[in-house]
Design a protein around this motif. Structure first.
Motif, mmCIF file in Angstrom:
data_model
loop_
_atom_site.group_PDB
_atom_site.id
_atom_site.type_symbol
_atom_site.label_atom_id
_atom_site.label_comp_id
_atom_site.label_asym_id
_atom_site.label_seq_id
_atom_site.Cartn_x
_atom_site.Cartn_y
_atom_site.Cartn_z
ATOM 1 N N CYS A 159 0.818 -1.215 0.000
ATOM 2 C CA CYS A 159 0.000 0.000 0.000
ATOM 3 C C CYS A 159 0.853 1.267 0.000
ATOM 4 C CB CYS A 159 -0.933 -0.009 1.205
ATOM 5 S SG CYS A 159 -1.929 1.471 1.349
ATOM 6 N N VAL A 163 -0.935 6.835 -3.104
ATOM 7 C CA VAL A 163 -2.060 6.278 -3.859
ATOM 8 C C VAL A 163 -3.303 6.235 -2.978
ATOM 9 C CG1 VAL A 163 -2.920 4.266 -5.099
ATOM 10 C CG2 VAL A 163 -0.527 4.932 -5.330
ATOM 11 N N LEU A 164 -3.096 5.820 -1.744
ATOM 12 C CA LEU A 164 -4.221 5.790 -0.801
ATOM 13 C C LEU A 164 -4.810 7.191 -0.625
ATOM 14 C CD1 LEU A 164 -6.027 4.426 1.234
ATOM 15 C CD2 LEU A 164 -4.158 4.510 2.916
ATOM 16 N N LEU A 167 -6.807 8.108 -3.641
ATOM 17 C CA LEU A 167 -8.093 7.419 -3.660
ATOM 18 C C LEU A 167 -9.077 8.099 -2.715
ATOM 19 C CD1 LEU A 167 -10.049 5.236 -4.413
ATOM 20 C CD2 LEU A 167 -8.843 3.651 -2.902
ATOM 21 N N VAL A 191 -22.555 4.372 0.739
ATOM 22 C CA VAL A 191 -21.424 4.403 -0.186
ATOM 23 C C VAL A 191 -20.113 4.524 0.590
ATOM 24 C CG1 VAL A 191 -20.270 5.733 -1.992
ATOM 25 C CG2 VAL A 191 -22.732 5.346 -2.120
ATOM 26 N N MET A 194 -19.195 1.279 2.430
ATOM 27 C CA MET A 194 -18.695 0.248 1.535
ATOM 28 C C MET A 194 -17.286 0.599 1.056
ATOM 29 S SD MET A 194 -20.398 -1.366 -1.899
ATOM 30 C CE MET A 194 -19.483 -2.579 -2.852
ATOM 31 N N ALA A 195 -17.071 1.863 0.750
ATOM 32 C CA ALA A 195 -15.743 2.294 0.313
ATOM 33 C C ALA A 195 -14.722 2.070 1.419
ATOM 34 C CB ALA A 195 -15.774 3.764 -0.092
ATOM 35 N N GLU A 197 -14.863 -0.040 3.904
ATOM 36 C CA GLU A 197 -14.648 -1.470 4.092
ATOM 37 C C GLU A 197 -13.649 -2.004 3.065
ATOM 38 O OE1 GLU A 197 -17.348 -5.576 4.387
ATOM 39 O OE2 GLU A 197 -18.226 -3.685 3.685
ATOM 40 N N GLY A 198 -13.876 -1.625 1.809
ATOM 41 C CA GLY A 198 -12.997 -2.090 0.741
ATOM 42 C C GLY A 198 -11.580 -1.578 0.898
ATOM 43 N N ILE A 199 -11.462 -0.314 1.206
ATOM 44 C CA ILE A 199 -10.132 0.279 1.345
ATOM 45 C C ILE A 199 -9.377 -0.357 2.503
ATOM 46 C CG2 ILE A 199 -8.928 2.388 2.021
ATOM 47 C CD1 ILE A 199 -10.858 3.970 0.355
ATOM 48 N N THR A 201 -9.635 -3.310 3.794
ATOM 49 C CA THR A 201 -9.191 -4.691 3.566
ATOM 50 C C THR A 201 -7.968 -4.770 2.670
ATOM 51 O OG1 THR A 201 -10.717 -4.907 1.706
ATOM 52 C CG2 THR A 201 -11.499 -5.670 3.843
ATOM 53 N N VAL A 202 -7.751 -3.767 1.836
ATOM 54 C CA VAL A 202 -6.591 -3.836 0.947
ATOM 55 C C VAL A 202 -5.452 -2.911 1.362
ATOM 56 C CG1 VAL A 202 -7.969 -4.537 -1.029
ATOM 57 C CG2 VAL A 202 -7.500 -2.109 -0.644
ATOM 58 N N SER A 203 -5.629 -2.196 2.460
ATOM 59 C CA SER A 203 -4.550 -1.260 2.816
ATOM 60 C C SER A 203 -4.069 -1.390 4.248
ATOM 61 C CB SER A 203 -5.010 0.182 2.576
ATOM 62 O OG SER A 203 -6.055 0.493 3.469
#
Lengths: 206, 206
Positions: A159, A163-164, A167, A191, A194-195, A197-199, A201-203
């Motif tokens: 990560c 970039v984070l 985003l 929204v 959900m954003a 949650e997604g962020i 999990t990948v960061s």
DNA sequence: ACAATTTATTACCTATCGGTACAAAATTCA
DNA sequence: TGAATTTTGTACCGATAGGTAATAAATTGT
């Protein structure tokens, strides 16, 4: 030279200069810089044009003062979210806070800074550049916070803080537009959730 | 009544009407509706005002025709991405495609539809409403596609198609703004890739 | 050649834009 | 009570906005 110092001689000003500035901010917030005419401003502020120019200089300077007022609010999104210790809470706080604040109906919808940039043609280039510079400063705050999180081992290896931050900025701008176009609190909070949650999990490391 | 039918009597038109419309689209794309003046339009189109009004009606109708031209391009983002079978590829294609197309320097940056709405004060309300309706139609296409994915069991149980569509829309608008403000292809592709990764992990079954 | 028809050019219209000159009104200082 | 100073309201400025009237130019049909 300053407009804040009250003159003790001459006819006293017949209006509250801080209140007038707040009204001006509201109009710019709603219509952007170019979308706001002097007539709209003077009507909202309850004063005539010469009074406006005497107190604030011109339209451009009035806009900058209004934006200053907006950015220096103590309850700003960044100031609140940055108080969290864990970067996960910062991210959640920023996104959920944006969804909530942008749809708060006690003031115009969306972010004043983001909205203002929008309706800005090639004409008022100085306005555009100034607002862009301020947005860049905010983005830098994000980059710094995420870089700190990376140093302390909170972020996943792949990560990149910049970039984070980009985003997050992208999401803020999107959320602001949606709010300006009439999206509801619930809609935007879903929204944002959900954003987030997604962020996360990948960061962020679990 | 139509402007497409060539008149076989009278003085022949001295300019290519389709080419002129394309030039008009470029200007609106760059400056938005209100940010574009008739002088800018006529100069870019290479014609005088009366020719413009004879061929396209007025500024508003010219804008709608230009937007029609924009939306009916065969290589549109949606048309390409929707060809994918798996919803994961659709999501990836939409986000990466947006990042790529919005920064394509063969035309103005960002999405013409999104950019146009921006510089739109209360004045031109019909423009705003029309553009909002078109954006809503695009969002509906997303909702339908995601609902279909949910029915076929591609999406996770907790994932609501409408929320996912809203999140995608939010990202599009953010990406468009970033592109308009000068973000690079790489920058936006990195953002899109990270967003896609995050979204896929929380919405699509593995 | 000549009417009919359509486009192109010039010059103009009204409304509004941001901004200001000027004089009346309201205050402090002497 | 003045003189000095500052704000206020009215009425205006040049520039530009979107849009058009009128006429010249270029074509087709007869």
């Amino acid at each position: 030279m300053t407009t804040t110092k009250a003159a003790c001689v001459g006819r006293p000003r017949g209006f509250d200069i801080d209140l007038a500035l707040e009204q001006a901010l509201n109009v710019f917030w709603r219509n952007g810089y170019e979308g706001t005419s002097l007539n709209e401003l003077t009507e909202a502020m309850g004063i005539k044009k010469p009074s406006l120019y005497a107190a604030f200089g011109n339209k451009e300077q009035l806009f900058f003062k209004a934006i200053d007022l907006y950015e220096n609010r103590p309850d700003s999104l960044f100031n609140i979210a940055f108080q969290h210790e864990h970067v996960a809470d910062v991210i959640r706080g920023l996104l959920l806070g944006a969804a909530t604040q942008f749809t708060d109906c006690s003031h115009p919808q969306g972010c004043a800074l983001i909205n203002s940039t929008l309706s800005c043609s090639e004409a008022s280039e100085s306005i555009k550049q100034t607002v862009l510079a301020r947005k860049a400063k905010h983005k830098q705050r994000l980059v710094d916070r995420f870089a700190q999180a990376k140093n302390s081992g909170e972020l996943q290896e792949g990560c990149e803080p910049v970039v984070l931050a980009n985003l997050m900025t992208t999401l803020f701008q999107g959320l602001s537009m949606q709010a300006s176009e009439g999206a509801s609190v619930d809609e935007l909070q879903q929204v944002a959730a959900m954003a987030a949650e997604g962020i996360l999990t990948v960061s962020v490391k679990r």
